[in-house]
Design an enzyme around this catalytic site. Structure first.
Site, PDB file in Angstrom:
ATOM      1  N   HIS A  77       6.301  11.232  18.704  1.00 45.45           N
ATOM      2  CA  HIS A  77       6.802  10.161  17.841  1.00 45.45           C
ATOM      3  C   HIS A  77       6.608   8.775  18.448  1.00 45.45           C
ATOM      4  O   HIS A  77       6.837   7.768  17.771  1.00 45.45           O
ATOM      5  CB  HIS A  77       8.283  10.396  17.490  1.00 45.45           C
ATOM      6  CG  HIS A  77       9.253  10.005  18.555  1.00 45.45           C
ATOM      7  ND1 HIS A  77       9.884  10.924  19.373  1.00 45.45           N
ATOM      8  CD2 HIS A  77       9.734   8.800  18.930  1.00 45.45           C
ATOM      9  CE1 HIS A  77      10.699  10.295  20.191  1.00 45.45           C
ATOM     10  NE2 HIS A  77      10.629   9.003  19.947  1.00 45.45           N
ATOM     11  N   ASP A 125       7.653  17.724  18.903  1.00 42.58           N
ATOM     12  CA  ASP A 125       7.561  16.306  19.285  1.00 42.58           C
ATOM     13  C   ASP A 125       7.011  16.173  20.699  1.00 42.58           C
ATOM     14  O   ASP A 125       7.721  15.826  21.648  1.00 42.58           O
ATOM     15  CB  ASP A 125       8.943  15.663  19.177  1.00 42.58           C
ATOM     16  CG  ASP A 125       8.893  14.144  19.286  1.00 42.58           C
ATOM     17  OD1 ASP A 125       7.784  13.583  19.311  1.00 42.58           O
ATOM     18  OD2 ASP A 125       9.973  13.523  19.341  1.00 42.58           O
ATOM     19  N   GLY A 221      14.176   3.725  23.984  1.00 46.22           N
ATOM     20  CA  GLY A 221      13.362   3.319  25.120  1.00 46.22           C
ATOM     21  C   GLY A 221      13.115   4.448  26.098  1.00 46.22           C
ATOM     22  O   GLY A 221      12.236   4.355  26.953  1.00 46.22           O
ATOM     23  N   SER A 223      12.429   7.597  25.035  1.00 45.77           N
ATOM     24  CA  SER A 223      11.568   8.581  24.374  1.00 45.77           C
ATOM     25  C   SER A 223      10.359   8.951  25.221  1.00 45.77           C
ATOM     26  O   SER A 223       9.719   8.088  25.829  1.00 45.77           O
ATOM     27  CB  SER A 223      11.068   8.026  23.039  1.00 45.77           C
ATOM     28  OG  SER A 223      12.014   8.197  22.035  1.00 45.77           O
ATOM     29  N   GLY A 224      10.036  10.237  25.205  1.00 43.66           N
ATOM     30  CA  GLY A 224       8.861  10.710  25.915  1.00 43.66           C
ATOM     31  C   GLY A 224       9.095  11.004  27.373  1.00 43.66           C
ATOM     32  O   GLY A 224       8.249  11.617  28.031  1.00 43.66           O
TER      33      GLY A 224
END
Length: 325
Positions: A77, A125, A221, A223-224
């Site tokens: 995402h 995701d 912030g 994410s991932g």
């Protein structure tokens, strides 16, 4: 003649090891500078040498993790498209707003999102970034191990999440924006499914972690970024920061892409110097097997009803989840 062939075999074996022939297992998950773990505060430089910071337009927008000398793992995402224009990956970075003497940066030659990523449900995701050139491993830049498909993460398993995300919804990390670390327990999928009932779907491709009391967890912030646990002396990544309700809201643990579900897919995308996959085995009994949603209804159901009503009364963007961009 036999001695000559034996000598050749030894030379070839040593060459393979030196070039990562053991699929990064000789180096992954080791953090020589990680001597102390504390949750919810600044991380010591080099504590999480696989942590990546993804930048566009000179600004951090997502995290990631180095999994080999050529590849970074992150969330699907984080990317509305697979254009690599203007994308930079920083490794060995400690602060976003000051000098980082141990960092390196790389452009990206390829973005590969999981083909079954569903932006509506946040399932699958997960995403791979191929660096334009290989990085050299140091004490501050090295890959994390990935959890193998046969791994088990029981309810309560100690884990850590790292990133430069907000410290609360809409509240940025104060300057110099030092990498943050926080200790979180795994929340079993049955319990997580009950907690998210009426709000969203928790699939087998997801893993949850967070304090049910709230107050600590991933936020916008982050994410991932990686969710990791330690097995012996090795750090193993179990999850990729994906989504949640607000930031560390009580009874809503953060939801992560479950890395063990993607071992075959990751291996199919990386042809050489593959990441190191390690089996993580929880000890004790899996208390999540006895969880029923009815047993949580004493307080959690009321909270869920209140939270859903609150979400419906706010802006349309909150009608699903916060993706931790």
């Amino acid at each position: 003649m036999d001695s000559w062939w034996a000598l050749c075999a030894v030379v070839v074996a040593l060459t393979c090891i030196g070039k990562g022939g053991h699929a990064q297992l000789d180096v992954c998950g080791t953090a020589p500078l990680n001597t102390k773990i504390v949750g919810g505060q600044n991380a010591v430089a080099g504590s999480w040498p696989w942590q990546a910071s993804l930048h566009r337009s000179n600004a951090h927008f997502c995290g990631g993790s180095l999994i080999s000398k050529d590849w970074v793992l992150t969330a699907a995402h984080c990317f509305a498209s697979t254009s690599t224009s203007g994308l930079l990956v920083y490794l060995g970075r400690q602060n976003q707003k000051s000098i980082n003497p141990n960092e390196v940066s790389q452009t990206v030659s390829q973005i590969t999102r999981h083909p079954n990523y569903n932006s509506a449900t946040h399932d699958n995701d997960i995403c791979l970034l191929k660096l334009s050139s290989s990085v050299t491993f140091t004490d501050y830049v090295r890959p994390v191990c990935l959890t193998a498909g046969s791994s088990t993460y029981y309810n309560g398993t100690t884990s850590w999440v790292t990133g430069w995300g907000n410290i609360n919804s809409g509240v940025s990390l104060p300057s110099p924006q030092t990498l943050q670390e926080v200790e979180l327990p795994i929340v079993g999928n049955r319990k997580c499914t009950c907690l998210y009932a009426g709000v969203g779907s928790i699939t087998g491709n997801m893993i949850c972690a967070g304090l049910l009391a709230g107050g600590k967890g991933s936020c916008q912030g982050d994410s991932g970024g990686p969710l990791v646990s330690k097995s012996g002396s090795v750090w193993i990544q179990s999850g990729v920061v994906s989504f949640g309700v607000s930031c560390a809201k009580p009874n809503f643990p953060g939801v992560y892409a479950r890395v063990s579900q993607y071992q075959a897919w990751i291996k199919s995308q990386i042809s050489t110097d593959q990441p190191g996959f390690v089996t993580f085995s929880s000890s004790g009994n899996n208390s999540d097997l006895t969880v029923t949603c009815a047993a949580l209804s004493g307080g959690a159901t009321h909270l869920l009803s209140f939270s859903l009503s609150l979400l419906l009364s706010l802006s349309p963007i909150l009608l699903s989840f916060y993706l931790f961009l």
